[in-house]
Design a protein around this motif. Structure first.
Motif, short mmCIF file in Angstrom:
data_model
loop_
_atom_site.label_atom_id
_atom_site.label_comp_id
_atom_site.label_asym_id
_atom_site.label_seq_id
_atom_site.Cartn_x
_atom_site.Cartn_y
_atom_site.Cartn_z
N SER A 1 50.16 -56.38 -53.32
CA SER A 1 49.36 -57.56 -53.69
C SER A 1 48.72 -57.38 -55.07
O SER A 1 48.60 -58.34 -55.84
N LEU A 2 48.31 -56.15 -55.38
CA LEU A 2 47.75 -55.89 -56.71
C LEU A 2 48.79 -56.16 -57.80
O LEU A 2 48.48 -56.79 -58.81
N VAL A 3 50.02 -55.72 -57.57
CA VAL A 3 51.08 -55.93 -58.55
C VAL A 3 51.46 -57.40 -58.67
O VAL A 3 51.56 -57.94 -59.78
N TYR B 1 43.66 -61.55 -48.79
CA TYR B 1 44.60 -62.40 -48.06
C TYR B 1 45.82 -61.62 -47.60
O TYR B 1 46.35 -61.84 -46.51
N ALA B 2 46.29 -60.72 -48.45
CA ALA B 2 47.42 -59.88 -48.05
C ALA B 2 47.04 -59.01 -46.86
O ALA B 2 47.81 -58.87 -45.90
N VAL B 3 45.82 -58.46 -46.89
CA VAL B 3 45.38 -57.57 -45.82
C VAL B 3 45.18 -58.33 -44.51
O VAL B 3 45.62 -57.88 -43.45
N ILE B 4 44.52 -59.49 -44.57
CA ILE B 4 44.27 -60.21 -43.32
C ILE B 4 45.56 -60.78 -42.73
O ILE B 4 45.71 -60.85 -41.50
N CYS B 5 46.50 -61.15 -43.59
CA CYS B 5 47.78 -61.65 -43.07
C CYS B 5 48.58 -60.52 -42.43
O CYS B 5 49.21 -60.71 -41.39
N LEU B 6 48.55 -59.34 -43.04
CA LEU B 6 49.24 -58.20 -42.45
C LEU B 6 48.56 -57.75 -41.15
O LEU B 6 49.22 -57.32 -40.20
N ALA B 7 47.22 -57.84 -41.13
CA ALA B 7 46.49 -57.52 -39.90
C ALA B 7 46.86 -58.51 -38.80
O ALA B 7 47.04 -58.13 -37.63
N ALA B 8 46.97 -59.78 -39.15
CA ALA B 8 47.37 -60.80 -38.18
C ALA B 8 48.81 -60.56 -37.71
O ALA B 8 49.12 -60.77 -36.52
N ALA C 1 49.09 -64.02 -49.53
CA ALA C 1 49.75 -64.34 -48.26
C ALA C 1 51.26 -64.20 -48.38
O ALA C 1 51.93 -63.70 -47.46
N GLY C 2 51.81 -64.64 -49.51
CA GLY C 2 53.25 -64.52 -49.73
C GLY C 2 53.71 -63.08 -49.79
O GLY C 2 54.77 -62.71 -49.27
N THR C 3 52.89 -62.24 -50.42
CA THR C 3 53.21 -60.81 -50.48
C THR C 3 53.22 -60.21 -49.07
O THR C 3 54.11 -59.43 -48.72
N ALA C 4 52.23 -60.58 -48.27
CA ALA C 4 52.18 -60.10 -46.89
C ALA C 4 53.38 -60.58 -46.09
O ALA C 4 53.95 -59.84 -45.27
N LEU C 5 53.79 -61.82 -46.33
CA LEU C 5 54.95 -62.37 -45.63
C LEU C 5 56.21 -61.58 -45.93
O LEU C 5 56.99 -61.26 -45.03
#
Length: 232
Positions: free
Chosen positions: A116-118, A142-149, A199-203
Motif C-alpha cells: 500500500s505504501l508503494v 484501508y489496506a490493513v482493514i480490508c486484509l483484516a476483513a 482497498a484495491g491493493t488489499a484486494l
C-alpha cells in the motif's frame, strides 16, 4: 454472538481456538511489534505537532518532492495528520485491525503495509491525480482493514463472516457520494482515492493469497478428481 466474542478474545490474547488451530499452525503468537511501533510513531508525531509544525514538514507535498527531491515525505506523510480527530480515528481503527491481522497472518500484514505504501506513492505522483498535499494513515489503513476483513472471512462462517467487508464497503460508498468522511469532521478534505487505492491493493493481495494457497487454488477440486480418475 458467542462465537464472535470468542474469536475476538482469542485474537487479542494471541492464541488459537480449536476451530482455528490448523490455520494458526498451533504456534504461539508474538506481540504485534510492527503495529505497536507504528502506533507509537504516529502518536509521538501527533503530540509533537502541538508544539512544532510537523504537518508542513512531513506531509506529502508534490512540488517539494518533485522539485526539491524531498522523497522522505512519501513515507512520513502517512504518519502525520491534519487534525486531532483525524489522528484519533485512524489510530483507533489501525490498532484494532493491525493487532488482529499481525497476530493472525504477520506476512500478509507486512505485505499489506509495504504494497500500500508503494501503490499510494505511485498514485500520488502519477498524472491520475492533481492533489498537491496529502497526509494521514487512511490509505495504508484501508489496506490493513480490508486484509483484516479478508482474514476474518477466511476463518469465520455464515453471514457474520461478511460483516466487516460489508461495513467497509458501505462506509466507502457513503463517503464517495457525500464527498466527506463519516467520522472525521475536522482537518483537510477527505481524499477518497487513497482509500480506494488501499482497498484495491488489499484486494490484489487477497486474490494472490487465495490462488496461491493449497486449499484455495482454482480448480483444485477438479485436479483432485482428475487424479483420482487416473489412479482408478
Amino acid at each position: 454472538m458467542m462465537s464472535v466474542f470468542t474469536s475476538i478474545a482469542t485474537a487479542l490474547r494471541g492464541g488459537c481456538d480449536s476451530r482455528n488451530a490448523l490455520k494458526c499452525n498451533e504456534q504461539p503468537t508474538q506481540a504485534p511489534l510492527i503495529t505497536l511501533s507504528m502506533i507509537v510513531s504516529v502518536l509521538s508525531i501527533g503530540l509533537l505537532s502541538f508544539s512544532f509544525p510537523m504537518l508542513s514538514w512531513l506531509c506529502f507535498d508534490y512540488a517539494l518532492i518533485t522539485e526539491q527531491h524531498q522523497y522522505w515525505r512519501l513515507i512520513t506523510s502517512h504518519l502525520v495528520h491534519s487534525s486531532t480527530e483525524h489522528l484519533f480515528w485512524d489510530l483507533i481503527t489501525f490498532t484494532a485491525a493491525g493487532v488482529y491481522l499481525e497476530n493472525r497472518d504477520p506476512k500478509l500484514f507486512i505485505y499489506g503495509l509495504l504494497a500500500s505504501l508503494v501503490t499510494l506513492s505511485i498514485y500520488l505522483l502519477s498524472p491520475l491525480t492533481d492533489i498537491a498535499r496529502y497526509s494521514g494513515l487512511s490509505g495504508i489503513l484501508y489496506a490493513v482493514i480490508c486484509l483484516a476483513a479478508w482474514q476474518w472471512l477466511r476463518e469465520e462462517k455464515g453471514f457474520i463472516a461478511w460483516l466487516p467487508l460489508i461495513a467497509i464497503a458501505v462506509k466507502t460508498v457513503t463517503e464517495i457520494f457525500m464527498l466527506d468522511t463519516v467520522f472525521v469532521t475536522e482537518g483537510w478534505e477527505v481524499f477518497s482515492e487513497a482509500h480506494l487505492v488501499g482497498a484495491g491493493t488489499a484486494l490484489l493481495l487477497g486474490f494472490y493469497q487465495a490462488v496461491s494457497s493449497a486449499d484455495l487454488k482454482p480448480f483444485h477440486g477438479f485436479q483432485k478428481a482428475k487424479s483420482a480418475i487416473k489412479k482408478s
